[in-house]
Design a protein around this motif. Structure first.
Motif, mmCIF file in Angstrom:
data_model
loop_
_atom_site.group_PDB
_atom_site.id
_atom_site.type_symbol
_atom_site.label_atom_id
_atom_site.label_comp_id
_atom_site.label_asym_id
_atom_site.label_seq_id
_atom_site.Cartn_x
_atom_site.Cartn_y
_atom_site.Cartn_z
ATOM 1 N N UNK A 161 -2.411 -12.080 11.190
ATOM 2 C CA UNK A 161 -3.832 -12.634 10.744
ATOM 3 C C UNK A 161 -4.743 -11.796 10.275
ATOM 4 N N UNK A 162 -4.798 -10.692 10.532
ATOM 5 C CA UNK A 162 -5.688 -9.583 10.108
ATOM 6 C C UNK A 162 -5.752 -9.316 8.602
ATOM 7 N N UNK A 163 -4.627 -9.678 8.106
ATOM 8 C CA UNK A 163 -4.238 -9.419 6.733
ATOM 9 C C UNK A 163 -4.811 -10.639 5.635
ATOM 10 N N UNK A 164 -4.854 -11.941 6.276
ATOM 11 C CA UNK A 164 -5.443 -12.924 5.510
ATOM 12 C C UNK A 164 -6.694 -12.876 4.903
ATOM 13 N N UNK A 165 -6.791 -13.696 3.872
ATOM 14 C CA UNK A 165 -8.228 -13.593 3.078
ATOM 15 C C UNK A 165 -8.302 -12.378 2.201
ATOM 16 N N UNK A 166 -7.397 -11.306 2.086
ATOM 17 C CA UNK A 166 -7.601 -10.227 1.376
ATOM 18 C C UNK A 166 -7.391 -10.550 -0.071
ATOM 19 N N UNK A 167 -7.883 -9.826 -1.079
ATOM 20 C CA UNK A 167 -7.754 -10.259 -2.547
ATOM 21 C C UNK A 167 -6.304 -10.403 -2.937
ATOM 22 N N UNK A 168 -5.534 -9.328 -2.199
ATOM 23 C CA UNK A 168 -3.951 -9.585 -2.559
ATOM 24 C C UNK A 168 -3.161 -9.001 -1.243
ATOM 25 N N UNK A 200 -8.060 -4.881 -1.122
ATOM 26 C CA UNK A 200 -9.346 -5.396 -0.633
ATOM 27 C C UNK A 200 -10.100 -5.955 -1.851
ATOM 28 N N UNK A 201 -11.144 -6.577 -1.480
ATOM 29 C CA UNK A 201 -12.153 -7.086 -2.513
ATOM 30 C C UNK A 201 -12.788 -5.927 -3.507
ATOM 31 N N UNK A 202 -12.784 -4.659 -2.724
ATOM 32 C CA UNK A 202 -13.103 -3.494 -3.431
ATOM 33 C C UNK A 202 -12.301 -2.972 -4.179
ATOM 34 N N UNK A 203 -11.064 -3.384 -4.192
ATOM 35 C CA UNK A 203 -9.857 -2.837 -5.055
ATOM 36 C C UNK A 203 -9.398 -1.683 -4.463
ATOM 37 N N UNK A 204 -9.525 -1.507 -3.082
ATOM 38 C CA UNK A 204 -9.092 -0.304 -2.521
ATOM 39 C C UNK A 204 -7.529 -0.744 -2.009
ATOM 40 N N UNK A 205 -6.534 -0.087 -2.336
ATOM 41 C CA UNK A 205 -5.219 -0.572 -1.893
ATOM 42 C C UNK A 205 -4.638 0.145 -0.590
ATOM 43 N N UNK A 206 -4.249 -0.338 0.433
ATOM 44 C CA UNK A 206 -3.814 0.074 1.549
ATOM 45 C C UNK A 206 -2.250 -0.267 1.800
ATOM 46 N N UNK A 207 -1.624 0.767 2.227
ATOM 47 C CA UNK A 207 0.151 0.465 2.443
ATOM 48 C C UNK A 207 0.296 0.446 4.001
ATOM 49 N N UNK A 208 0.809 -0.879 4.638
ATOM 50 C CA UNK A 208 1.006 -0.530 5.868
ATOM 51 C C UNK A 208 2.577 -0.661 6.220
ATOM 52 N N UNK A 209 2.925 -0.257 7.240
ATOM 53 C CA UNK A 209 4.479 -0.046 7.564
ATOM 54 C C UNK A 209 4.152 -0.549 9.231
ATOM 55 N N UNK A 210 5.381 -1.582 9.436
ATOM 56 C CA UNK A 210 5.554 -2.061 10.784
ATOM 57 C C UNK A 210 6.853 -2.031 11.132
ATOM 58 N N UNK A 211 7.176 -1.780 12.214
ATOM 59 C CA UNK A 211 8.414 -1.828 12.988
ATOM 60 C C UNK A 211 8.541 -3.254 13.723
ATOM 61 N N UNK A 212 9.673 -3.926 13.638
ATOM 62 C CA UNK A 212 9.594 -5.055 14.460
ATOM 63 C C UNK A 212 10.873 -5.363 15.017
ATOM 64 N N UNK A 213 11.037 -5.783 16.117
ATOM 65 C CA UNK A 213 12.213 -6.270 16.830
ATOM 66 C C UNK A 213 12.798 -7.653 16.144
ATOM 67 N N UNK A 214 14.117 -7.969 15.910
ATOM 68 C CA UNK A 214 14.359 -9.171 15.108
ATOM 69 C C UNK A 214 15.381 -9.734 15.705
#
Length: 367
Positions: free
Chosen positions: A89-96, A131-145
């Motif tokens: 949910x924390x990534x919703x509403x971003x520019x992209x 982000x709206x400021x055009x900063x680009x952040x890469x996220x990595x997540x490990x998940x049990x599937x």
């Protein structure tokens, strides 16, 4: 008698409601950690293709704020579902938000279920957020599937989040490394037995390393020394290599610290310092000789700005060396000489078999 029956019915109803509530939230939720693995497997190319399509759909659902219930295992505890929802949910509403990479390095079957519901895995997912400021952040997540479904279709669903990073800034950076020298810029002229190599230096980004290189070169330290380690389509290496006893010789009377910079990379033709581990820079150096990235599939895995990845695809280099070695210069003329040095016949230790090519002199002049 009638009143007693009503009381009994109400009691049974309340009890049933309690059982259903516990089932829905905590008490009777499935614990996937209790499952027994029966078969460790390798993920096939087909599996990875399906996984990528699924995760691209997942990222799109986040971007469009459509909800992710279809991507979460339905029979885990409600509080576990909420942890998953809150993270994404924390990534919703971003520019992209954009899918980058997914991989299932651990895949296995479990007992106690049918063949449509018996696959489990650990998935690595990478995505980028603008982000709206055009900063680009890469996220990595490990998940049990878990792969769940029936004879018609199966879908990979999230059991839980094992680990996530805080995000890495991968906004585009200035790529002046491969530009031609500017008028008046001090450049390095390396004369070898095979010809002349001309290099730019980057004193603003690697001042300690550049000063050491200039000082040792002007003292004649490299004159008459060989490229003692050459690996075609990789690097040519000079200076005091392991075992000579002079590895720590520098203008600072010993080893000095790394200067790793996101704007400088191990592109084809990069001049870099060799070392024996963190902050063990002395006089060892190498020049990258790799006109094509050997394993292009590694680029999505590395958290680089997109323009850096594009430049690696264009000019070649060794991206896996970035972050470990100081880049202090770049060949702007004479890559044919570098390639000739790299083409020498070598033994099993990557040393030239006979008549290694030597450095005759290193001098500096205004461009």
């Amino acid at each position: 008698m009638r009143k007693s029956f009503v009381k009994l019915a109400l009691a049974l109803g309340c009890a049933l409601f309690g059982i259903l509530s516990l089932t829905a939230f905590t008490g009777f939720a499935k614990n996937y950690d209790d499952e027994v693995q029966t078969w460790q497997m390798l993920s096939r190319r087909w599996d990875e293709t399906l996984l990528q399509a699924r995760e691209e759909e997942f990222i799109k659902a986040i971007k469009e704020q459509k909800g992710i219930e279809d991507f979460i295992v339905p029979d885990i505890a409600e509080e576990e579902k909420e942890v998953i929802r809150n993270f994404f949910r924390s990534f919703e509403g971003k520019k992209d938000i954009r899918y980058i990479y997914s991989k299932m390095p651990i895949l296995h079957r479990v007992s106690g279920t049918d063949e449509y519901n018996d696959l489990r895995g650990i998935m690595e997912l990478k995505f980028q957020v603008t982000e709206r400021s055009n900063k680009v952040t890469e996220h990595t997540v490990l998940m049990k599937m878990a792969q769940l479904g029936d004879a018609q279709a199966q879908k990979w669903k999230i059991i839980g989040i094992l680990w996530q990073d805080k995000g890495i800034d991968v906004s585009d950076v200035s790529l002046y490394q491969l530009e031609k020298p500017r008028r008046g810029e001090e450049v390095c002229i390396m004369t070898t037995d095979a010809g002349v190599i001309k290099l730019r230096l980057f004193p603003k980004k690697a001042p300690i390393a550049v000063q050491n290189w200039i000082t040792l070169s002007k003292q004649g330290f490299y004159n008459g020394t060989p490229f003692a380690r050459v690996i075609k389509d990789y690097v040519i290496q000079g200076g005091a290599l392991d075992g000579s006893g002079d590895e720590s010789k520098s203008s600072y009377n010993g080893f000095f610290q790394d200067e790793v910079n996101m704007e400088l990379h191990n592109f084809n033709g990069a001049l870099c310092l060799g070392n024996n581990g963190p902050h063990t820079n002395g006089n060892q150096f190498y020049i990258v000789q790799c006109s094509k990235v050997r394993n292009e599939t590694s680029l999505p895995i590395i958290s680089f700005p997109e323009n850096v990845k594009a430049k690696y695809r264009e000019v070649g280099g060794i991206p896996e060396l970035d972050g470990r070695y100081t880049v202090l210069g770049q060949v702007y003329e004479g890559m044919d000489v570098v390639e000739k040095i790299a083409s020498q016949e070598t033994n099993q230790d990557d040393a030239p078999v006979s008549n290694p090519i030597n450095i005759q002199s290193i001098r500096f002049q205004k461009y």
